[in-house]
Design a protein around this motif. Structure first.
Motif, mmCIF file in Angstrom:
data_model
loop_
_atom_site.group_PDB
_atom_site.id
_atom_site.type_symbol
_atom_site.label_atom_id
_atom_site.label_comp_id
_atom_site.label_asym_id
_atom_site.label_seq_id
_atom_site.Cartn_x
_atom_site.Cartn_y
_atom_site.Cartn_z
ATOM 1 N N ILE A 327 0.811 -1.032 0.058
ATOM 2 C CA ILE A 327 0.044 -0.144 0.010
ATOM 3 C C ILE A 327 0.821 1.284 -0.190
ATOM 4 C CG2 ILE A 327 -0.227 0.126 2.441
ATOM 5 C CD1 ILE A 327 -2.891 1.277 0.222
ATOM 6 N N CYS A 328 2.088 1.059 0.591
ATOM 7 C CA CYS A 328 2.982 2.365 0.609
ATOM 8 C C CYS A 328 3.344 2.855 -0.780
ATOM 9 C CB CYS A 328 4.315 2.129 1.523
ATOM 10 S SG CYS A 328 3.787 1.977 3.079
ATOM 11 N N GLY A 329 3.259 1.927 -1.908
ATOM 12 C CA GLY A 329 3.316 2.501 -3.209
ATOM 13 C C GLY A 329 2.354 3.841 -3.580
ATOM 14 N N GLU A 330 1.250 3.879 -2.882
ATOM 15 C CA GLU A 330 0.228 4.838 -2.679
ATOM 16 C C GLU A 330 0.851 6.059 -2.349
ATOM 17 O OE1 GLU A 330 -2.886 7.527 -2.680
ATOM 18 O OE2 GLU A 330 -1.721 6.928 -0.881
ATOM 19 N N GLU A 331 1.017 7.351 -3.045
ATOM 20 C CA GLU A 331 1.850 8.258 -2.527
ATOM 21 C C GLU A 331 1.562 9.118 -1.261
ATOM 22 O OE1 GLU A 331 1.809 11.384 -5.502
ATOM 23 O OE2 GLU A 331 -0.243 11.879 -5.232
ATOM 24 N N PRO A 349 -8.895 16.169 -1.095
ATOM 25 C CA PRO A 349 -7.497 16.800 -0.775
ATOM 26 C C PRO A 349 -7.361 17.116 0.658
ATOM 27 C CG PRO A 349 -9.638 17.978 -1.573
ATOM 28 C CD PRO A 349 -9.856 16.576 -1.777
ATOM 29 N N PRO A 350 -6.264 17.635 0.981
ATOM 30 C CA PRO A 350 -5.294 18.308 0.127
ATOM 31 C C PRO A 350 -4.574 17.163 -0.477
ATOM 32 C CG PRO A 350 -4.506 18.200 2.586
ATOM 33 C CD PRO A 350 -5.996 17.749 2.546
ATOM 34 N N PHE A 351 -3.732 17.356 -1.567
ATOM 35 C CA PHE A 351 -2.992 16.907 -2.392
ATOM 36 C C PHE A 351 -1.795 16.982 -1.739
ATOM 37 C CE2 PHE A 351 -6.836 17.426 -4.742
ATOM 38 C CZ PHE A 351 -6.975 16.196 -5.289
ATOM 39 N N PRO A 352 -0.933 16.028 -1.996
ATOM 40 C CA PRO A 352 0.593 16.204 -1.453
ATOM 41 C C PRO A 352 1.189 17.593 -2.385
ATOM 42 C CG PRO A 352 0.179 13.849 -2.047
ATOM 43 C CD PRO A 352 -1.068 14.633 -2.311
ATOM 44 N N VAL A 353 1.114 17.780 -3.429
ATOM 45 C CA VAL A 353 1.728 18.953 -3.912
ATOM 46 C C VAL A 353 1.283 20.126 -3.210
ATOM 47 C CG1 VAL A 353 2.156 18.105 -6.418
ATOM 48 C CG2 VAL A 353 -0.144 19.156 -5.794
ATOM 49 N N PRO A 588 -8.341 12.545 -9.341
ATOM 50 C CA PRO A 588 -7.029 12.360 -9.677
ATOM 51 C C PRO A 588 -6.068 13.661 -8.753
ATOM 52 C CG PRO A 588 -8.123 13.362 -11.723
ATOM 53 C CD PRO A 588 -9.191 12.772 -10.392
ATOM 54 N N ALA A 589 -5.253 13.162 -8.322
ATOM 55 C CA ALA A 589 -4.218 14.112 -7.829
ATOM 56 C C ALA A 589 -3.454 15.310 -8.726
ATOM 57 C CB ALA A 589 -3.126 13.730 -7.144
#
Ligand code: SF4
Length: 590
Positions: A327-331, A349-353, A588-589
């Motif tokens: 599961i850690c392949g998910e960002e 959200p929030p998204f990692p960016v 989508p992110a």
């Protein structure tokens, strides 16, 4: 090409991220004591002033950590479907017999423990295993017997025959990524000449999209990460390559580490990040010495540190070693893991960016994407886009395994047909192809003219071929077990649904299933798709959906003649799965 590591390599030489000191303590305990025992967990919790339940939760979450002692020799046999084809079950049996140890246990004298584990990234040279973190390839029954002898004689793994640890990164078809030639520092110098805005424009013009499978436009991610106000930003290279059948990052980390680090540094400079982190899957621990050596060379050459090539630009790269969790392949799960927590995907959200690692803007990219970003700046956007289709520019590295004459690494322009790939790797008598791993798509021969690209068959790189000797139901059952094993358990639809699907497939494969059960599988899969918290649960039923859709006659042929024997109370089970997930995360992110 041989992997640049030796069995005697110092595996403890990992640089952990500074913000969280839990991981170095966990890895050190696991490595030196053979486990992170409850007592050790208490000591770690006291030292870090964290609740002991939190530390225990982390230990229990990751497959490569354990609270009970592992053997002096810890053997983990890879259990991808391709390992099954290659005979890993017979090897398991031989080891159990010769060593007197049961699967999933440590022998009473503490000498050896034996486990099955999800694909370890060696599907092209199985059956494969890890022993004390080191990779064993092309196992045979004879070798298993010899291994048992060496273990009984307490011969250190460092003194075992070196050829047993030999990894072939066989490139059958190189393209711009596998054949990438970047002189260290040249991309950075060019980027500084162009300026950050022009670099971004090049990435955008090239049409680079994430190679992890989701395919989001890279330039847009870079822009978001750069333009979100913050005092700190991060670049993460996601090398948690856990999709069964994928091994292209293993090869890229071995063959193209410099280009990857150049790409990370480039991205860091563009978005204003001073720190990059390579998240390396725990099963690739043996690559650490090589990766650290490349980083050290770059530091010595002024390509990392406080003053890159004597300029005011700064960038440093750390390596974080994972501990075994698909599961850690998910960002967002990866970011949770980096922060010293269980790898449970975040709500978005929030998204990692915008708010990623430590709540700061974080650009998280697949290894291949970062290498291709560096290529674009070196060779130009037009050269990159000269491969592929208008909607899917560039090339894709494929990890090809299964029933083919030439398993290994291939790079094709995006848009290549499945049939062209099959011809290149020498596949014959093909019954089906699993594109993109179990979470991807299983296709039948009538679809072999379909194209590998974002607008048709997107793929993270796994390409497993099954000939007519293979049992499609057993393959689907194997993938269902994989998802049940890897489900993080956070949300009910996935936690319960994967178990239900696994039980249903066990019943069907044993010849005791009913037609009603086939319908039940489809309904459970649909509920999971609609209500699971993250992509794992949303895609866990894909192998069953695809195989039922394309190979229904094989299922029908396996049904019990006594339909009433289906011991499956659907309504009660569905009620369990209908609890909603915390939010819809399918967006989508950016
Ligand atoms: Fe965990 Fe839910 Fe994602 Fe499954 S769908 S892996 S239980 S968060």
């Amino acid at each position: 090409m041989t992997a640049p590591y030796a069995p005697s390599a110092n595996l403890s030489a990992t640089t952990e991220t500074a913000e969280d000191s839990l991981w170095p303590l966990l890895h050190a305990a696991q490595q030196s004591l053979g486990c992170v025992s409850p007592t050790t967990q208490q000591q770690i919790a006291a030292k870090l002033k964290r609740p002991v339940a939190e530390v225990r939760g982390v230990v229990e979450f990751y497959h490569l950590l354990s609270s009970t002692p592992q053997g002096e020799y810890c053997l983990r046999l890879s259990d991808n479907i391709t390992d099954r084809f290659d005979g890993n079950m017979a090897i398991l049996e031989r080891l159990e017999q010769r060593l007197g140890v049961d699967l999933g246990h440590c022998r009473a004298d503490g000498r050896v423990s034996l486990h099955l584990t999800s694909c370890i990234g060696l599907a092209d040279q199985g059956p494969a295993a890890l022993i004390n973190g080191l990779p064993l390839t092309r196992l045979t029954l004879r070798r298993a017997g010899r291994m048992a002898q060496l273990i009984e004689q307490r011969v250190p793994v460092a003194n075992w025959p070196r050829r047993w640890f030999h990894i072939n990164n066989t490139v059958h078809r190189a393209g711009p990524t596998l054949g990438c030639r970047i002189k260290p520092g040249s991309v950075l110098r060019r980027a500084w000449q162009l300026g950050a805005d022009t670099v971004l424009q090049h990435i955008k013009t090239a049409g680079l999209r994430g190679r992890g499978g989701a395919g989001f436009a890279s330039a847009q991610k870079w822009l978001h990460a750069r333009d979100t106000p913050a005092d700190q930003r991060f670049v993460i290279a996601n090398a948690d390559e856990g999709e069964p059948g994928t091994f292209k990052d293993r090869a890229l980390l071995t063959l193209q580490a410099d280009a990857l680090f150049e790409g990370m540094t480039l991205a860091g400079w563009v978005i204003g990040a001073k720190r990059g982190i390579l998240y390396l899957r725990g099963e690739y621990q043996y690559l650490l010495p090589h990766l650290h050596a490349v980083l050290a060379r770059r530091r010595a050459a002024g390509l990392l540190g406080a003053r890159l090539l004597d300029t005011d630009n700064a960038f440093e790269i750390d390596i974080h070693l994972g501990a075994g969790a698909y599961i850690c392949g998910e960002e967002t799960a990866l970011i949770e893991s980096l922060e010293g927590k269980r790898g449970i995907p975040r709500l978005r959200p929030p998204f990692p960016v915008n708010a990623g690692y430590l709540g700061k803007p974080t650009l998280c990219h697949n290894v291949e994407t970062l290498i291709q970003a560096a290529q674009i700046i070196q060779n130009g956007a037009a050269a990159f886009a000269s491969y592929g289709t208008p909607a899917s520019p560039g090339s894709k590295v494929l990890s090809i395994s299964g029933d083919v004459a030439r398993p290994g690494l291939y790079e094709f322009p995006l848009g290549v047909t499945v049939q062209q790939v099959l011809e290149a790797c020498g596949a014959q008598n093909v019954q089906a192809v699993q594109v993109g791993g179990p979470s991807g798509c299983l296709i039948a021969p009538t679809e072999f003219q379909r194209h590998l690209c974002y607008e048709d068959l997107p793929t993270s790189g796994s390409f497993m071929v099954f000939n007519h000797q293979r049992d499609i139901l057993e393959i689907a059952r194997h993938f269902t077990r994989f998802f049940a094993f890897e489900s993080c358990g956070f949300c009910t639809p996935c936690r319960v649904g994967t178990q239900l699907l696994q039980r249903a497939m066990d019943t069907l494969c044993s010849g005791h299933g009913s037609r009603q059960q086939l319908n039940d599988i489809e309904e459970i899969g649909e509920i999971m798709r609609q209500t699971s918290h993250c992509g794992l649960g949303q895609s866990a039923a894909n192998p069953l959906r695809d195989s039922l859709l394309r190979f229904r006659a094989l299922y029908e042929a396996r049904l019990s003649t006594i339909e009433a024997s289906a011991a499956f109370d659907l309504e009660a089970r569905l009620a369990e799965t209908r609890q909603p997930a915390p939010a819809n995360t399918t967006e989508p992110a950016p």
